[in-house]
Design a protein around this motif. Structure first.
Motif, short mmCIF file in Angstrom:
data_model
loop_
_atom_site.label_atom_id
_atom_site.label_comp_id
_atom_site.label_asym_id
_atom_site.label_seq_id
_atom_site.Cartn_x
_atom_site.Cartn_y
_atom_site.Cartn_z
N PRO A 232 0.67 -1.29 0.07
CA PRO A 232 -0.11 -0.20 0.07
C PRO A 232 0.82 1.18 0.09
O PRO A 232 0.30 2.26 -0.06
N THR A 233 2.10 1.17 -0.06
CA THR A 233 2.86 2.39 0.21
C THR A 233 3.27 3.38 -0.96
O THR A 233 3.66 4.41 -0.88
N GLY A 234 2.98 2.54 -2.13
CA GLY A 234 3.71 3.46 -3.19
C GLY A 234 4.99 3.48 -3.49
O GLY A 234 5.58 4.18 -4.27
N THR A 235 6.01 2.76 -2.50
CA THR A 235 7.27 3.02 -2.82
C THR A 235 8.07 1.81 -3.36
O THR A 235 7.38 0.70 -3.30
N SER A 236 9.19 2.10 -3.98
CA SER A 236 9.87 1.28 -4.62
C SER A 236 11.08 0.96 -3.94
O SER A 236 11.64 1.60 -2.88
N VAL A 237 11.85 -0.29 -4.04
CA VAL A 237 12.91 -0.75 -3.57
C VAL A 237 14.24 0.28 -4.48
O VAL A 237 14.05 -0.07 -5.68
N PRO A 238 15.02 0.91 -3.85
CA PRO A 238 16.03 1.43 -4.71
C PRO A 238 16.91 0.63 -5.37
O PRO A 238 17.26 -0.58 -4.83
N TRP B 75 0.26 6.43 1.78
CA TRP B 75 0.09 5.55 3.00
C TRP B 75 0.52 6.71 4.05
O TRP B 75 1.64 7.17 4.29
N PHE B 76 -0.59 7.05 4.83
CA PHE B 76 -0.60 7.93 5.57
C PHE B 76 -0.95 7.77 7.15
O PHE B 76 -1.75 6.84 7.48
#
Length: 404
Positions: A194-200, A340-341
């Motif tokens: 759910p966070t919308g973040t990628s793994v660098p 994600w808040f």
């Protein structure tokens, strides 16, 4: 009337694996939102305000026109017979070409297996690779269905708590520290739901090296990779042929209900997965496959890129707007269409917060309960796969209710 003796086995006895799979709370919340939406409070004809659905992970734009036209042409021509279980050769070749042109990686079409959505792709992988007792490491939070595929195959998903400093993703150190005798591999999603973040890229390379050194498997869910916004996104396939990738036509191409996805596998896994696909569902929808060939024309890709730019503009609006309301976004999402808040400035937990906002602001959001156990009760997920007008209206209503 005869009575079945107490000792008689129950013919409807459920398999034990079902008990290990929790309800999909996202859908339970969606049902609650629909019930509220049917009341007078959400009926504009009775002075109410319509429900704003910012809870479901589905693009607001459907399949591009050329894709719909290709499906119709397939029907008109009667091209609806089964395909090979691994998919249309032309579609596998088109996907290979897309990897080369978009991501700069050379993928043999023979390593691509077309599936009935990313869900079927994960089912095939878990059926092929997971033995009872096998453990897969996953970040907490993560998309619940991914871990349930492991459970349904007799394995166990071990959720590793993550923090904003880690972008809510695993890293090489956390994987190495958690690896144990039962660990079979790692399952990641980049960008994540759910966070919308990628793994660098550097972090992902480190994870792959740790897993590889231990003889394990790295599975990367890349269904949101096409919807990356900031850094130069890269597919995990660039890290070696032993990395297994799941993808889908649902998000970037807007083909959610068409149920079409794909796997990229090491060559040695293709035949076993093909055998399973033949037995489990024969093939992915022929009509969807024929239609998907139109995804890779310059015209359709231009449409999808315009939509990606629109999604980025929505993200750039909603993140600072939530922060201004005290709904802190600890990590800027760089992909997908989720924020994600943190709700704890306004409520003790996100479950109560989301139901309050459904009832008072008529804004449907998703509580963090579905996505793990690492402080997920303090977080909620907002989907910005909605119009900018709806996002502005949602912020206005949230501000109204939170200010009371």
């Amino acid at each position: 009337m005869s009575v079945r003796p107490a000792s008689t086995p129950d013919p409807l006895r459920l398999a034990q694996r079902v008990a290990g799979i929790e309800p999909f709370w996202v859908m339970e919340c969606a049902k609650a939102a629909d019930a509220i939406a049917r009341t007078a409070a959400c009926d504009p004809a009775q002075g109410g305000e319509r429900m704003l659905y910012l809870n479901i992970g589905e693009p607001d734009e459907t399949a591009p026109a050329a894709v719909v036209a290709a499906a119709q042409a397939c029907l008109d021509a009667g091209r609806t017979q089964y395909t090979h279980a691994v998919g249309l050769p032309a579609l596998r070749k088109a996907l290979s070409g897309w990897y080369a042109s978009r991501w700069g990686v050379d993928i043999d079409p023979g390593r691509i297996v077309v599936t009935a959505g990313a869900s079927a792709a994960l089912q095939l992988l878990c059926t092929a690779l997971v033995e009872p007792g096998d453990e897969f490491l996953m970040p907490d939070p993560c998309y619940p269905c991914n871990r349930h595929f492991v459970t349904a195959s007799g394995g166990a998903a071990r959720l590793l708590p993550t923090t904003p400093a880690q972008r809510f993703q695993l890293d090489a150190t956390s994987v190495a520290d958690a690896w144990g005798p039962a660990t079979r591999g790692v399952m990641l999603a980049s960008p994540s739901n759910p966070t919308g973040t990628s793994v660098p890229a550097e972090t992902l390379a480190g994870i792959v090296e740790v897993v590889r050194a231990r003889g394990g498997i790295t599975i990367v869910d890349e269904i949101y990779l096409g919807l990356s916004y900031d850094a130069d996104a890269q597919t995990a396939l660039a890290l070696g042929e032993d990395v297994l990738v799941v993808n889908s036509f649902s998000k970037y191409f807007g083909m959610t209900g068409w149920r079409l996805g794909w796997l990229v596998l090491p060559e040695a896994l293709v035949a076993p997965v093909e055998k399973l696909a033949q037995n489990l569902y024969i093939c992915a929808s022929t009509i969807a496959q024929q239609a998907a060939l139109a995804c890779f024309t310059p015209e359709t890709l231009a449409v999808c890129e315009e939509r990606r730019a629109t999604m980025k503009a929505r993200r750039d609006y909603i993140v600072p707007a939530l922060n201004a309301l005290g709904l802190t976004v600890p990590v800027q999402p760089d992909g997908a269409f989720y924020v994600w808040f943190d709700v704890t400035t306004h409520a003790p937990d996100s479950w109560q917060f989301c139901f309050d906002m459904m009832e008072r602001a008529h804004v449907a959001l998703t509580p963090g309960r579905d996505f793990g156990h690492a402080e997920t009760g303090r977080y909620a997920r907002l989907s910005f796969a909605s119009s900018m007008g709806d996002l502005h209206e949602a912020v206005r209503r949230l501000q109204r209710e939170l200010g009371r």
